[in-house]
Design an enzyme around this catalytic site. Structure first.
Site: not given
Ligand SMILES: [Zn+2]
Length: 391
Positions: A185, A269, A325, A341, A344, A351
Site C-alpha cells: 500500500d 496499486e 470479513c 470493524c 467482526c 494502511d
Molecule cells: Zn470485519
C-alpha cells in the site's frame, strides 16, 4: 535481454571541450530537424520521416560548417532521439516534443556500436573522434555493446551509459503462490506499508540538504546575473541537487531490493501519474516521485529476476473494506489511522488493512492460477464481483 551499465568517465581537457561542442551540435540538429518537420507539416501537411530528416544533415553542414567538427555519427542519433520523442507523442499521448534549451536540457550525445567500444582490460572507452576516455570500472559486463550515451550532469561530472545485449533470455516468471505474495500500500504517513505489517518510512534524510539549498539560492539571487560568483554558487546548488537525487535513488533501490528478496509476487496499486503532477505539497510531490521511480525499478528488476508484479485498479476499495470479513466501512475518514470493524470486531491499522486487501485483490485477479488461495479471505470471506480487478 538488454541491460544498461552506467560508468563515470574522466575525459581530459581537450576531450571535454570536444564533448561540449558535440552536445551543442546534437542539440542544434535536434532543434533544427524538429523545426523542419513542424514547418513542413504546417505548410502543406507533408509528413517527413526520420530518414528524410537525416538527409537534411548534409545541407545543414554546408550552411553551418562547425557541425563538421564533431563526431559525425552523433548527429543522426540526435534525429533518431527527436523522432522517438515525436512518435511517443502520438503513441502515448505525452506532450509534443519541445525544443532543447542550452541551459536547462540534459547534455548528451549518443555513439552507435559501430563507432564506440569498451576496453574492459584497460578501463577505457573508445569513442569516435574522441579517442580513448578513461572510465571507472566498478563492475564488468558480458555481452554485445549496442550503443554508448555520454552525458554531463549538472554538477559537471561526465557519465557513459552502455547499452548491452546480454544474450540471456529473461527468466520465466515463477508460479504465483499466496504464501510468497505481498501486497504493497502506498501509505499516507509512511512511504509504503506491506501486507505482512512492515512500514517503510518516507526518505527524510535530505532535509538538511533542502535547508542548505534554500540558503544558497538566497545567495545566488543577490549576485549579478552572468557573473562568475553567481556561476560558482549555481554549481554548488547543482551539486547538492545531484546529491539529493542520488540519495533518493539509493533509497529506492534499497527498498526495491528488499521487497524482491523477500517475496516472489508483489501486488501494488496502479499509480495516477497525472494526479501526481497536480499535487503541489512539496513532501507529497517527493513521495509521488519516489513511488513512480519505485514502480519503474520494480518493473524492470522483476522482469530480470522472474518475479511477478501485479497491478490492481487504483480505485479499488482497498482502504474501507475489512480484510477479515469484507465489511464496507463507508464512514472511514482520512484522519482515521486505525478502526474497529463493526462487522467482526477486528482492530485494523488503516494502511496494513489496505495492503492486505490489495494482496487479496491481486491474487483474485489471477484466479484460478494461484496455489494456496481460493478467493476467500481469512475466515471464508467470499469474493464479491467488485473486488475482482482486471490487470
Ligand atoms: Zn470485519
Amino acid at each position: 535481454m538488454k541491460k544498461a551499465f552506467k560508468y563515470r568517465i574522466y575525459p581530459n581537457k581537450a576531450q571535454q571541450a570536444l564533448l561540449q561542442v558535440t552536445f551543442g551540435c546534437c542539440r542544434f540538429v535536434y532543434n533544427k530537424t524538429l523545426d523542419i518537420r513542424k514547418k513542413a507539416y504546417e505548410t502543406d501537411k507533408t509528413k517527413l520521416s526520420k530518414f528524410d530528416l537525416i538527409k537534411k544533415i548534409t545541407p545543414l553542414k554546408e550552411e553551418f560548417p562547425w557541425l563538421r567538427d564533431v563526431p559525425h555519427v552523433c548527429l543522426p542519433q540526435a534525429v533518431y532521439n527527436m523522432d522517438a520523442a515525436y512518435q511517443n507523442f502520438f503513441k502515448s499521448g505525452k506532450g509534443y516534443p519541445k525544443f532543447k534549451s542550452k541551459h536547462r536540457s540534459r547534455k548528451s550525445c549518443k555513439f552507435p556500436s559501430s563507432h564506440c567500444a569498451v576496453l574492459q582490460d584497460t578501463s577505457h572507452l573508445k569513442l569516435s573522434k574522441l579517442g580513448l576516455v578513461k572510465y571507472k570500472k566498478d563492475r564488468e559486463f558480458a555481452g554485445v555493446l549496442r550503443h554508448i550515451v555520454v552525458t554531463q550532469e549538472s554538477d559537471g561530472r561526465y557519465y557513459a551509459s552502455c547499452l548491452v545485449e546480454t544474450g540471456a533470455d529473461a527468466p520465466e516468471p515463477q508460479p504465483v503462490e499466496a504464501s510468497t505474495t505481498v501486497g504493497i500500500d502506498l501509505g499516507l504517513k509512511d512511504f509504503i506499508v506491506t501486507s505482512d505489517g512492515r512500514k517503510i518510512s518516507n526518505p527524510r534524510f535530505y532535509a538538511t540538504i533542502d535547508r542548505r539549498l534554500a540558503c544558497l539560492q538566497k545567495h545566488e539571487a543577490k549576485k549579478t546575473k552572468g557573473s562568475k560568483r553567481r556561476a560558482r554558487i549555481r554549481l554548488k546548488i547543482n551539486k547538492l541537487y545531484v546529491k539529493k537525487r542520488n540519495l533518493i535513488k539509493n533509497y529506492i533501490y534499497y527498498v526495491a531490493k528488499t521487497l524482491l528478496r523477500e517475496s516472489q509476487t508483489l501486488v501494488m496499486e496502479d499509480l495516477n501519474i497525472v494526479g501526481m503532477v497536480k499535487n503541489h505539497s512539496l513532501a507529497k510531490s517527493i513521495q509521488n516521485i519516489c513511488w513512480g521511480e519505485l514502480r519503474r525499478v520494480l518493473e524492470y528488476k522483476s522482469q530480470w529476476s522472474g518475479h511477478n508484479l501485479i497491478f490492481i485498479d487504483r480505485w479499488a476499495p482497498s482502504t474501507k473494506t475489512c480484510s477479515h470479513c469484507g465489511f464496507h466501512n463507508s464512514t472511514l475518514t482520512l484522519s482515521d489511522r486505525s478502526w474497529v470493524c463493526p462487522g467482526c470486531g477486528t482492530h485494523h491499522d488503516r494502511d496494513i488493512n489496505a495492503a492486505l486487501n490489495i494482496k487479496r485483490m491481486g491474487l483474485a485477479s489471477l484466479l484460478p492460477a494461484v496455489s494456496g488461495f481460493d478467493g476467500r479471505g481469512e475466515v471464508g470471506y467470499g469474493l464479491d464481483e467488485a473486488s475482482i480487478c482486471t490487470v
